[in-house]
Design an enzyme around this catalytic site. Structure first.
Site, short mmCIF file in Angstrom:
data_model
loop_
_atom_site.label_atom_id
_atom_site.label_comp_id
_atom_site.label_asym_id
_atom_site.label_seq_id
_atom_site.Cartn_x
_atom_site.Cartn_y
_atom_site.Cartn_z
N TYR A 167 6.99 9.46 -3.31
CA TYR A 167 6.90 8.26 -2.49
C TYR A 167 7.94 8.30 -1.35
CZ TYR A 167 6.69 3.29 -1.28
OH TYR A 167 6.56 2.09 -0.61
N1 LIG Z 1 5.62 -3.81 -2.21
C1 LIG Z 1 6.75 -3.20 -1.94
O1 LIG Z 1 7.74 -3.35 -2.65
C2 LIG Z 1 6.84 -2.30 -0.72
C3 LIG Z 1 8.09 -2.00 -0.19
C4 LIG Z 1 8.19 -1.17 0.92
C5 LIG Z 1 7.04 -0.66 1.49
N2 LIG Z 1 5.83 -0.96 0.96
C6 LIG Z 1 4.64 -0.37 1.57
O2 LIG Z 1 3.81 -1.39 2.02
C7 LIG Z 1 2.45 -0.95 2.05
C8 LIG Z 1 1.57 -1.98 1.37
O3 LIG Z 1 1.92 -2.05 0.01
P1 LIG Z 1 1.70 -3.36 -0.89
O4 LIG Z 1 3.01 -3.69 -1.47
O5 LIG Z 1 0.97 -4.39 -0.13
O6 LIG Z 1 0.81 -2.73 -2.05
P2 LIG Z 1 -0.63 -3.11 -2.57
O7 LIG Z 1 -0.88 -2.20 -3.70
O8 LIG Z 1 -0.73 -4.59 -2.77
O9 LIG Z 1 -1.60 -2.73 -1.33
C9 LIG Z 1 -1.90 -1.42 -0.97
C10 LIG Z 1 -3.34 -1.39 -0.47
O10 LIG Z 1 -3.63 -0.07 0.00
C11 LIG Z 1 -4.95 0.26 -0.42
N3 LIG Z 1 -5.12 1.70 -0.50
C12 LIG Z 1 -4.50 2.56 -1.33
N4 LIG Z 1 -4.95 3.81 -1.13
C13 LIG Z 1 -5.87 3.74 -0.12
C14 LIG Z 1 -6.70 4.69 0.53
N5 LIG Z 1 -6.67 5.99 0.19
N6 LIG Z 1 -7.52 4.26 1.52
C15 LIG Z 1 -7.57 2.97 1.85
N7 LIG Z 1 -6.84 2.01 1.25
C16 LIG Z 1 -6.00 2.40 0.28
C17 LIG Z 1 -5.08 -0.41 -1.79
O11 LIG Z 1 -6.45 -0.56 -2.16
C18 LIG Z 1 -4.35 -1.71 -1.58
O12 LIG Z 1 -5.22 -2.75 -1.17
C19 LIG Z 1 2.45 0.41 1.36
O13 LIG Z 1 2.42 1.44 2.32
C20 LIG Z 1 3.77 0.43 0.63
O14 LIG Z 1 4.25 1.73 0.43
C21 LIG Z 1 5.71 -1.77 -0.14
#
Ligand SMILES: NC(=O)c1ccc[n+]([C@@H]2O[C@H](COP(=O)([O-])OP(=O)(O)OC[C@H]3O[C@@H](n4cnc5c(N)ncnc54)[C@H](O)[C@@H]3O)[C@@H](O)[C@H]2O)c1
Length: 260
Positions: A167
């Site tokens: 990650y």
């Molecule tokens: N939640 C946290 O703590 C956090 C912190 C820092 C960064 N992020 C980043 O924020 C972004 C969103 O994460 P989130 O927390 O909303 O998670 P989440 O799991 O709620 O949402 C992620 C979304 O991406 C979609 N997805 C995954 N693989 C895919 C693919 N191959 N094609 C199309 N869609 C796909 C999933 O279906 C999901 O709807 C991510 O890139 C994550 O790394 C999250």
């Protein structure tokens, strides 16, 4: 009074738009007047997101790691609307939470495939089209603007994180992709930036154990997780004409964890 942005008639794509952060970002963009295409692989979550976000949201079931499907989708949005103003590369997966020697190579590959390669594929297709569209007249800047790309990276891409090598590496790669594409499009009026959030209360954060959660919380000087709305507000600014001279910039959202 809250800052207001006028994104009327702007066409935006938010990958992973059915998830926690993506949905919040889409909501903020729609509230500012944009039409938002949610690209997500989760069909049921997409239907739910569009029902929640209402008019202004469009759903497209899409796996961003499928190069041909990404190309077709980008062309379709361009054909439907005549331009693409905003791209938010937000889709991502966490993968295994284990020390590197216990992880499976397939997991490493999958996390890199979605978080980095998928974002590359979408950027490649969309920025290629953005470059061909006419610059927009802006009420804010005299300099030509063709589009904004915002990449959702992570604090872990800056600092690294034990038990999250894939990650962290994928997000570090996304930061380098951001800076590189920004240099390539600097004269095209396309502003490319990234944000590096700390943990937020989404499905992704719920994948981790209580012990790891406490560990992550303990690293954040402000003593709390970032709120979805806080991420959305920064992305909104980065997607607007207000952000006109910060290309290649990496914007922190870590409650003081990163002071660089
Ligand atoms: N939640 C946290 O703590 C956090 C912190 C820092 C960064 N992020 C980043 O924020 C972004 C969103 O994460 P989130 O927390 O909303 O998670 P989440 O799991 O709620 O949402 C992620 C979304 O991406 C979609 N997805 C995954 N693989 C895919 C693919 N191959 N094609 C199309 N869609 C796909 C999933 O279906 C999901 O709807 C991510 O890139 C994550 O790394 C999250």
């Amino acid at each position: 009074m809250r800052a207001r942005y006028d994104l009327a008639d702007r066409i935006a794509i938010v990958t992973g738009g059915a998830g926690g952060l993506g949905r919040g970002i889409a909501h903020a963009l729609i509230e500012a007047g944009a039409i938002v295409e949610l690209w997500d692989a989760d069909c049921a979550a997409l239907a739910d997101a569009v029902a929640e976000l209402g008019e202004g949201a469009r759903a497209r079931v899409l796996d961003i790691t499928d190069a041909a499907a990404v190309e077709v989708a980008a062309q379709a949005v361009f054909k439907d609307h005549g331009r693409i103003d905003i791209l938010v590369n937000n889709a991502g997966v966490l993968g295994e939470v284990k020390p590197v020697w216990e992880t499976m190579p397939e997991n490493f590959q999958r996390v890199l495939q979605v978080n980095l390669f998928g974002s590359y594929l979408v950027t490649r297709a969309v920025v290629g089209l953005m470059r061909r569209q006419p610059a927009r007249a802006s009420a804010i800047t005299l300099h030509p603007l063709r589009g904004h790309v915002v990449n959702i990276a992570s604090i872990q891409g800056k600092e690294g994180m034990a038990k999250a090598a894939a990650y962290s590496a994928s997000k570090a790669g996304l930061l380098a992709l951001t800076k590189s594409v920004a240099k390539e499009t600097a004269l095209d009026g396309i502003i490319v930036t990234a944000v590096t959030p700390a943990a937020a209360e989404t499905a992704m954060a719920r994948e981790i154990s209580a012990e790891r959660r406490a560990d992550i919380l303990g690293r954040i000087p402000m003593g709390r997780f970032v709120e979805v709305e806080e991420v959305a507000r920064l992305v909104l600014w980065l997607s607007s004409d207000e952000c006109s001279f910060s290309t290649g910039g990496i914007f922190d959202l870590s409650g003081g964890r990163a002071t660089y």
